[in-house]
Enzyme design. Structure first.
Site, PDB file in Angstrom:
ATOM      1  N   ALA A 188       2.551   3.417   4.228  1.00 16.65           N
ATOM      2  CA  ALA A 188       2.499   2.211   5.050  1.00 16.65           C
ATOM      3  C   ALA A 188       3.911   1.740   5.353  1.00 16.65           C
ATOM      4  CB  ALA A 188       1.728   1.097   4.351  1.00 16.65           C
ATOM      5  N   ASP A 189       4.112   1.287   6.577  1.00 14.67           N
ATOM      6  CA  ASP A 189       5.390   0.696   6.956  1.00 14.67           C
ATOM      7  C   ASP A 189       5.352  -0.822   6.889  1.00 14.67           C
ATOM      8  OD1 ASP A 189       7.443   2.841   8.467  1.00 14.67           O
ATOM      9  OD2 ASP A 189       5.373   3.490   8.274  1.00 14.67           O
ATOM     10  N   ARG A 190       4.153  -1.383   7.002  1.00 16.51           N
ATOM     11  CA  ARG A 190       4.007  -2.829   6.813  1.00 16.51           C
ATOM     12  C   ARG A 190       2.550  -3.127   6.499  1.00 16.51           C
ATOM     13  NH1 ARG A 190       6.937  -7.625  10.112  1.00 16.51           N
ATOM     14  NH2 ARG A 190       8.355  -5.906  10.549  1.00 16.51           N
TER      15      ARG A 190
END
Length: 300
Positions: A188-190
């Site tokens: 996940a990036d955010r």
């Protein structure tokens, strides 16, 4: 031996150019913030935690090499803030760089306000702070792997072997094999406050398929990738990549020159599809439990 995404020692930083894999294995020197910005923007380095590390470590390299003011605390603080500002423009979807920049600025402010601190001491403490981020990331990765493996194996009848399908960089959980159980693990990036997740394009499709086939779907992400300031995934900024990535191959145009191209680098997976849980360095949480976990551990 496992590949390293970066190699660092004081005053020296190299990153593995992931754009060249698997054809070439090449580490390239990152000697300043501008080079780090390019490596992040061009996706030579990938993964939200690695993006933050490369950015901050490039600043440490500059400081170790003597860049920036040497005689004035305020001027050095301003220099650090300016260099962090450059890095923030490279990849907006990944929240880790923005979060670490905010924390570093707060740390520098506290040090500047400490009586008796000299510019050289401030410089040294900033370098040490950034080097601490590298060690923390390594520890977090080990914890994520341990928590995730334990949670997944609890659902395997008889403790048999497990097959994992991974998408994006999921660290020590990126294992594969044939077995009696299946789980999907993504990075996940955010992560928004409600558990919605932005990750590399294609994650949403995997989540839909996993839900249909009743396969547990997990997100492996350090707490630094969680952004409780955003209520839901619809507010996450989504980067768009150059259209040439889809219309060209090896510099050769493969599409009509006038064709419209939409090339998002990420998609958003709704929290309802995260059926296994969100794996952090603290443990595994259902999406609806994540906000409380963040608040209990300092609000992140």
């Amino acid at each position: 031996m496992a590949l390293e995404s970066l190699r660092y020692q004081r005053g020296s930083l190299e990153v593995l150019n992931q754009r060249l894999l698997p054809g070439q294995l090449r580490y390239e020197r990152v000697g300043d913030v501008e080079r780090a910005w390019g490596a992040i923007r061009d996706m030579e380095v990938r993964g939200a935690p690695a993006i933050a590390l490369v950015g901050c470590l490039s600043l440490a390299v500059e400081l170790a090499g003597g860049s920036g003011p040497t005689e004035d605390l305020g001027a050095l603080e301003e220099f650090v803030g300016q260099r962090l500002g450059v890095l923030l423009g490279a990849r907006p979807t990944a929240v880790n760089m923005a979060r670490e920049a905010q924390r570093l600025r707060a740390f520098v402010r506290t040090r500047v306000e400490t009586p008796g601190v000299t510019p050289q001491q401030l410089r040294e403490s900033i370098i040490e702070y950034i080097e601490g981020l590298l060690e923390k990331d390594r520890g977090d990765n080990r914890s994520i792997g341990e928590h995730g493996a334990r949670h997944i194996l609890q659902g395997v009848p008889g403790g048999g072997p497990v097959t994992l399908l991974t998408h994006c960089n999921t660290g020590t959980l990126a294992t594969a094999g044939y077995g009696t159980a299946l789980a999907v693990v993504v990075g996940a990036d955010r992560v928004a406050a409600n558990g919605d997740v932005a990750n590399k394009i294609g994650t949403f499709q995997l989540a839909v398929v996993a839900r249909h086939l009743r396969v547990p779907f997990y997100v492996a992400a350090p707490s630094s990738s969680c952004d409780p300031s955003l209520p839901g995934g619809h507010l996450i900024p989504i980067e768009e990549r150059p259209k040439a990535e889809l219309t060209h191959l090896g510099g050769v145009l493969l599409a009509d020159p006038e064709v419209d191209v939409w090339n998002p680098a990420f998609d958003v997976t709704p929290h309802e599809l995260i059926t296994g849980g969100i794996i952090t360095e603290w443990g595994v949480f259902a999406p609806q439990e994540l906000r409380q976990a963040l608040e209990e551990r300092g609000g992140n």
